[in-house]
Enzyme design. Structure first.
Site, short mmCIF file in Angstrom:
data_model
loop_
_atom_site.label_atom_id
_atom_site.label_comp_id
_atom_site.label_asym_id
_atom_site.label_seq_id
_atom_site.Cartn_x
_atom_site.Cartn_y
_atom_site.Cartn_z
N HIS A 172 68.88 7.68 -34.89
CA HIS A 172 69.83 6.70 -35.43
C HIS A 172 70.14 5.64 -34.37
CE1 HIS A 172 71.43 10.04 -38.25
NE2 HIS A 172 70.77 9.18 -39.00
N ARG B 278 60.66 7.36 -40.69
CA ARG B 278 60.05 8.11 -39.59
C ARG B 278 58.60 8.45 -39.88
NH1 ARG B 278 64.91 12.20 -40.07
NH2 ARG B 278 64.31 11.65 -42.18
N SER C 178 69.24 14.68 -38.86
CA SER C 178 70.58 15.29 -38.73
C SER C 178 70.57 16.71 -39.27
CB SER C 178 71.62 14.47 -39.50
OG SER C 178 71.74 13.19 -38.94
#
Ligand code: PNS
Length: 177
Positions: free
Chosen positions: A15, A88, A126
């Protein structure tokens, strides 16, 4: 102005990498944390706000905000022209494409811009960070140091107590000296 919306539960190095890249491209970047009462997040909204504020303190054109409801409506309400999202790997693409196209259908004037974080963070998410931390595994290098400490405090309350004691002891030592 662009917004970078997400859950940030917790913020990862991926992030942060994207925020840094975005801040170089957009005049102003608003990192917008979703207030989502349905999900039960590991970190409260206040904790996520505080972490992101600390992590972006050196980026003068970045600010942190929270939003509820439709992301496109929030974006419109602050006159943002772009939505920044990170991709990603190919696996992210399908979901991101779906979101971008649906958001465009609701608000055609808002453009979604995709950027890629550094490849060394391509496997960091996350969700996996939470999983590893909850199982007592190492998250060094996956998240910023302040997030690493916060994660340890969450999963091991004794860690917080220990850290507080260490600060107290060093304060007392300094007083004596
Ligand atoms: O970090 P995340 O969890 O992948 O972020 C997803 C997020 C917050 C960007 C997305 O769920 C969102 O925008 N939610 C707000 C509600 C909304 O607008 N939903 C429609 C998406 S097409």
């Amino acid at each position: 102005m662009a917004i970078y919306p997400g859950s940030f539960d917790p913020p990862t190095n991926g992030h942060l990498d994207l925020i840094q890249r975005g801040s170089k491209i957009f005049e102003e970047l608003v990192v917008a944390i979703l207030r989502n009462p349905e999900k039960s997040p590991m970190f409260s909204l206040a904790e996520r706000l505080e972490m992101l504020r600390q992590l972006t303190a050196d980026l003068s054109n970045v600010r942190i905000d929270t939003f509820d409801g439709l992301m496109v409506e929030y974006a419109k309400s602050i006159d943002a022209m772009c939505v920044l999202r990170g991709i990603r790997a190919v696996s992210d693409y399908e979901y991101e494409l779906q979101m971008a196209l649906l958001n465009r259908k609701i608000e055609p004037t808002l453009e979604t811009v995709f950027m890629m974080p550094a490849d060394k963070y391509s496997y960091v998410s996350s969700r996996l960070v939470r999983e590893v931390a909850q199982a007592g595994g190492p998250v060094k290098g996956l998240v910023p140091e302040i997030v690493e400490h916060k994660l340890r405090e969450k999963v091991d309350p004794a860690y917080k107590l220990q850290a507080t004691r260490l600060v107290e002891v060093s304060r007392k030592r300094k007083k004596k000296a």
